[in-house]
Design an enzyme around this catalytic site. Structure first.
Site, short mmCIF file in Angstrom:
data_model
loop_
_atom_site.label_atom_id
_atom_site.label_comp_id
_atom_site.label_asym_id
_atom_site.label_seq_id
_atom_site.Cartn_x
_atom_site.Cartn_y
_atom_site.Cartn_z
N SER A 192 -9.87 -57.17 20.24
CA SER A 192 -8.84 -56.31 20.84
C SER A 192 -8.32 -55.25 19.88
O SER A 192 -7.45 -54.46 20.26
CB SER A 192 -7.66 -57.18 21.30
OG SER A 192 -6.98 -57.74 20.20
N GLY B 89 -0.65 -51.76 28.89
CA GLY B 89 0.01 -50.58 28.35
C GLY B 89 0.57 -49.66 29.40
O GLY B 89 1.61 -49.02 29.18
N ARG C 24 -8.70 -42.68 27.87
CA ARG C 24 -7.49 -43.41 28.24
C ARG C 24 -6.71 -43.77 26.97
O ARG C 24 -7.27 -44.27 26.00
CB ARG C 24 -7.84 -44.69 29.00
CG ARG C 24 -6.63 -45.56 29.42
CD ARG C 24 -6.35 -46.67 28.43
NE ARG C 24 -5.37 -47.64 28.95
CZ ARG C 24 -4.85 -48.62 28.23
NH1 ARG C 24 -5.20 -48.78 26.96
NH2 ARG C 24 -3.97 -49.45 28.73
N VAL C 25 -5.43 -43.48 27.00
CA VAL C 25 -4.55 -43.85 25.89
C VAL C 25 -3.51 -44.80 26.45
O VAL C 25 -2.92 -44.53 27.49
CB VAL C 25 -3.90 -42.58 25.28
CG1 VAL C 25 -2.72 -42.93 24.42
CG2 VAL C 25 -4.94 -41.80 24.48
N ASP D 208 -0.19 -47.73 25.57
CA ASP D 208 1.16 -47.65 25.00
C ASP D 208 1.15 -47.68 23.48
O ASP D 208 2.08 -47.19 22.83
CB ASP D 208 2.03 -48.80 25.53
CG ASP D 208 1.42 -50.18 25.28
OD1 ASP D 208 0.18 -50.29 25.15
OD2 ASP D 208 2.20 -51.16 25.22
N1 GLY Z 1 -1.18 -52.56 25.02
C1 GLY Z 1 -2.46 -52.11 24.71
C2 GLY Z 1 -3.02 -51.21 25.71
O1 GLY Z 1 -2.68 -51.29 26.87
O2 GLY Z 1 -3.84 -50.39 25.35
#
Ligand code: GLY
Length: 371
Positions: free
Chosen positions: A101, A275, A249-250, A252
């Site tokens: 991750s 996120g 894609r970004v 949070d």
């Molecule tokens: N919290 C990590 C993401 O959604 O990218």
């Protein structure tokens, strides 16, 4: 000062922690409680001590950050600023091929490319830095820190972020491990309707769009916040983001106020999990503001979970009782050194803490109990 985590990793006696008991023992073995305090003057020359308090030192992280908090405390005990400590701590996970991750070994986007997000905030200066969708750089947290220190910007993305990193000596590397590639191929081979593109649909339609089951789509991340020997606070969050995401894609994690937020006089907060929900509620900022109003760290984290639940209105994101069908977790500490965390769905969730007595896992509070 940057800590070269490969060397540090080799010297860590704590690399294979499997249980709470091992975690506590490792904290003791690593000499976390040993006092190696530098003089107050030396610290004061870097950043003046936080006003009117002596708190900490303490470090918190997500459950995957058990080694992270021990490393952060080790760095803090050497007299470093909390920003050095949190970066050194998360570097251990960024370079770990077995954490799918974060960083190297992170699951890729839908085209098989690993794109990483990170942000960092430094309490004493209230400065922040972040990188979004950066490719080929194993340590996005270090680049986020460079954005903070060596640019007048806060957020760099994509190719620009990578160029900024190589300008400062970072090497571009292939971050896709065989294991992550094989999982991506399996996902491609079983796509059906489970990508992130949505057709036009009615908001009440439950049978449309994403499958956010954590078993199938990975939203892991690591956050670390810490208070150093001067009582100053910093925080960092770093991730490979949602697995198989739409390229570009970004989440949070690189967004200050969402993935991480620090106010040196109040405290720090950070997040892991879906996120998109956090981006729409800016929960790290919200948590710090709730603490400013008097909430404990845990209550502030629960407040943020409730805010997300209240704002989750689309049927495709709800279970059959109207509750969010996804999870988000928050981690927080206040300027007095009190720590807390909460998640939307929990019961057995934990987060990592280290202080002068060693490391431990603390339970996460929760809004709804998992069945
Ligand atoms: N919290 C990590 C993401 O959604 O990218």
């Amino acid at each position: 000062m940057y800590y070269e985590s490969n060397t540090e990793k080799n010297s860590m006696a704590t690399s294979n922690l499997t249980s709470r008991r091992d975690f506590l023992k490792a904290g003791a073995l690593a000499g976390i409680g040993a006092s190696v305090l530098p003089s107050a003057k030396a610290l004061g020359e870097i950043y003046p001590p936080a006003k009117n308090r002596v708190a900490g030192p303490v470090a918190i992280s997500s459950a995957n950050g058990r080694r992270t908090v021990l490393k952060a405390m080790e760095v803090i005990q050497s007299g470093a600023d909390a920003i050095d400590a949190v970066v050194a701590g998360v570097n251990l996970v960024e370079e770990d091929p077995n954490d799918s991750s974060v960083g190297y070994g992170g699951l890729p986007n839908e085209e098989g490319v690993v794109q990483l997000d990170s942000c960092i905030m430094h309490g004493p200066t209230s400065r922040a830095g972040g990188v979004g969708a950066i490719e080929g750089i194993m340590y996005p947290s270090k680049v986020a820190r460079l954005v903070l220190q060596r640019s007048d910007h806060v957020l760099l993305v994509g190719k620009g972020a990578q160029k900024f990193a190589t300008m400062h000596g970072f090497e571009v590397e292939d971050l896709l491990t065989d294991h992550a590639r094989e999982r991506w191929v399996k996902w491609k081979e079983n796509l059906s309707d489970r990508d992130d593109y949505l057709p036009p649909h009615d908001p009440s339609d439950k049978n449309v769009g994403q499958n956010f089951s954590p078993e199938e789509r990975h939203m892991g991340t690591i956050h670390c916040s810490a208070i150093d020997l001067s009582g100053n606070i910093s925080g960092v969050t770093t991730t490979s983001g949602l697995s198989y995401k739409i390229p570009g894609r970004v989440g949070d994690s690189p967004i200050i106020g969402a993935g991480c937020y620090v106010d040196n006089e109040i405290g720090a907060a950070g997040s892991t999990g879906r996120g998109e929900a956090n981006l729409e509620n800016l929960c790290s900022f919200l948590i710090v503001e709730r603490m400013r109003m008097g909430d404990s760290p845990q209550d502030a984290c629960l407040f943020a979970c409730q805010r997300i639940a209240d704002h989750t209105k689309l049927a495709r994101l709800q279970d059959d009782q109207g509750r969010p069908n996804f999870n988000v977790k928050f981690y927080s500490l206040n300027a007095d050194g009190v720590v807390g965390g909460a998640e939307i769905w929990g019961g057995e969730g934990t987060f990592s803490v280290a202080d002068a007595d060693g490391g431990r896992l603390e339970p996460l509070a929760y809004l709804y109990k998992r069945a």
